[in-house]
Design an enzyme around this catalytic site. Sequence first.
Site, PDB file in Angstrom:
ATOM      1  N   ASN A   8      14.444   9.532  34.214  1.00 25.45           N
ATOM      2  CA  ASN A   8      14.371  10.957  33.919  1.00 25.45           C
ATOM      3  C   ASN A   8      14.993  11.206  32.543  1.00 25.45           C
ATOM      4  O   ASN A   8      16.213  11.282  32.414  1.00 25.45           O
ATOM      5  CB  ASN A   8      15.123  11.736  35.018  1.00 25.45           C
ATOM      6  N   TRP A   9      14.145  11.333  31.555  1.00 18.76           N
ATOM      7  CA  TRP A   9      14.642  11.490  30.176  1.00 18.76           C
ATOM      8  C   TRP A   9      15.175  12.901  29.909  1.00 18.76           C
ATOM      9  O   TRP A   9      15.758  13.155  28.857  1.00 18.76           O
ATOM     10  CB  TRP A   9      13.520  11.200  29.171  1.00 18.76           C
ATOM     11  N   LYS A  10      14.906  13.819  30.820  1.00 13.08           N
ATOM     12  CA  LYS A  10      15.309  15.222  30.624  1.00 13.08           C
ATOM     13  C   LYS A  10      14.762  15.735  29.276  1.00 13.08           C
ATOM     14  O   LYS A  10      13.645  15.385  28.927  1.00 13.08           O
ATOM     15  CB  LYS A  10      16.827  15.368  30.761  1.00 13.08           C
ATOM     16  N   HIS A  86      15.218  19.543  40.801  1.00 14.61           N
ATOM     17  CA  HIS A  86      16.407  18.918  40.202  1.00 14.61           C
ATOM     18  C   HIS A  86      17.520  19.966  40.136  1.00 14.61           C
ATOM     19  O   HIS A  86      17.243  21.147  39.903  1.00 14.61           O
ATOM     20  CB  HIS A  86      16.067  18.396  38.802  1.00 14.61           C
ATOM     21  N   GLU A  88      19.490  20.691  37.912  1.00 11.05           N
ATOM     22  CA  GLU A  88      19.510  21.428  36.636  1.00 11.05           C
ATOM     23  C   GLU A  88      18.473  22.555  36.653  1.00 11.05           C
ATOM     24  O   GLU A  88      18.618  23.547  35.937  1.00 11.05           O
ATOM     25  CB  GLU A  88      19.266  20.447  35.478  1.00 11.05           C
ATOM     26  N   GLU A 155      20.914  13.360  44.991  1.00  6.95           N
ATOM     27  CA  GLU A 155      21.685  13.437  43.752  1.00  6.95           C
ATOM     28  C   GLU A 155      22.842  14.413  43.931  1.00  6.95           C
ATOM     29  O   GLU A 155      22.672  15.628  43.742  1.00  6.95           O
ATOM     30  CB  GLU A 155      20.796  13.951  42.610  1.00  6.95           C
ATOM     31  N   GLY A 161      25.413  13.005  35.423  1.00  6.31           N
ATOM     32  CA  GLY A 161      25.842  13.052  34.017  1.00  6.31           C
ATOM     33  C   GLY A 161      27.347  13.104  33.826  1.00  6.31           C
ATOM     34  O   GLY A 161      27.818  13.443  32.750  1.00  6.31           O
ATOM     35  N   SER A 191      24.806   9.237  37.629  1.00  6.88           N
ATOM     36  CA  SER A 191      25.653   8.304  36.873  1.00  6.88           C
ATOM     37  C   SER A 191      25.407   6.843  37.232  1.00  6.88           C
ATOM     38  O   SER A 191      26.359   6.060  37.332  1.00  6.88           O
ATOM     39  CB  SER A 191      27.132   8.669  37.056  1.00  6.88           C
ATOM     40  N   GLY A 212      19.260   9.077  34.838  1.00  2.98           N
ATOM     41  CA  GLY A 212      19.237  10.025  33.727  1.00  2.98           C
ATOM     42  C   GLY A 212      19.702   9.351  32.445  1.00  2.98           C
ATOM     43  O   GLY A 212      18.953   8.625  31.793  1.00  2.98           O
ATOM     44  N   GLY A 213      20.965   9.571  32.098  1.00  3.34           N
ATOM     45  CA  GLY A 213      21.535   9.091  30.833  1.00  3.34           C
ATOM     46  C   GLY A 213      21.196   7.644  30.491  1.00  3.34           C
ATOM     47  O   GLY A 213      20.801   7.342  29.359  1.00  3.34           O
TER      48      GLY A 213
HETATM   49  P1  PGA Z   1      22.481  10.780  35.254  1.00  3.47           P
HETATM   50  O1  PGA Z   1      21.330  11.810  35.695  1.00  3.47           O
HETATM   51  O2  PGA Z   1      21.994   9.389  35.598  1.00  3.47           O
HETATM   52  O3  PGA Z   1      22.654  11.001  33.791  1.00  3.47           O
HETATM   53  O4  PGA Z   1      23.699  11.141  36.049  1.00  3.47           O
HETATM   54  C1  PGA Z   1      20.612  11.640  36.877  1.00  3.47           C
HETATM   55  C2  PGA Z   1      19.640  12.779  37.049  1.00  3.47           C
HETATM   56  O5  PGA Z   1      19.981  13.919  36.705  1.00  3.47           O
HETATM   57  O6  PGA Z   1      18.521  12.594  37.515  1.00  3.47           O
END
Ligand code: PGA
Length: 231
Positions: A8-10, A86, A88, A155, A161, A191, A212-213
């Site tokens: 997930n590159w966001k 998600h 977010e 999640e 993050g 994470s 994510g990251g």
């Molecule tokens: P993260 O994000 O690996 O940076 O914690 C995961 C996500 O939001 O899907």
Amino acid sequence: MKKILIANWKMNPVSEKEAIKLARAEDFRNAVIVPPFPFLGTIKKVLKNASLGAQNVFYEERGAYTGEISPVMLKKLGVKYIIIGHSERRALGESDIMIARKVNAAISAGCVAVLCVGEPLSVRKKGSAEVKKYIGRQLRIFKNSKSKDLIIAYEPIWAIGTGKNANPEDAAYVARYIRSIVRVPVVYGGSTNSKNAEYFLIKKEIAGLLVGGASLNGKEFRKMMEIAKRV
Ligand code: PGA
């Protein structure tokens, strides 16, 4: 069973050139690359092994919905997986009802919905019974669903993050609980990186990771992929 890694590159990277470079570095079988919307068409052409994913979708097929994106459009672009709900996006106001409509629309269009659930820190602090209650509420609309086109991503919000991944035992426990409600694969997100991936991936209840990251670093993602292949 083959474990899946969803990148997930966001809202990254900002340039198409960088997106292409990253996609090439992460083009593995059992990987899903989820770039920002403007790059979907280009990344589809770059990928030879990985599947393509989208970060959101609208629940109607067409019409006067300024700024929204139809599941049918995504399907036509070659999108196979769609991340929905998600945290977010929930933070921006998406409700469980909207999310359920999006999941149904994605599946009807022929895509696989990756439905995200997870508790905030305040709930986690109250213990696992409260966590189960919270997630049970997020999933109540999907009770007994067996769709082969649905994946649940567990999640915990406090783990996204932050560098504070969940304890893999706790994640597996919640994954088991989720599977008692919805009989579909459960992936973990929050994470994850090449140092902790194995601890999650060896759990039989955990079908893969939503990354994510760490997915913004091709080398790091490759290491995670190698772990996913060997567990
Ligand atoms: P993260 O994000 O690996 O940076 O914690 C995961 C996500 O939001 O899907």
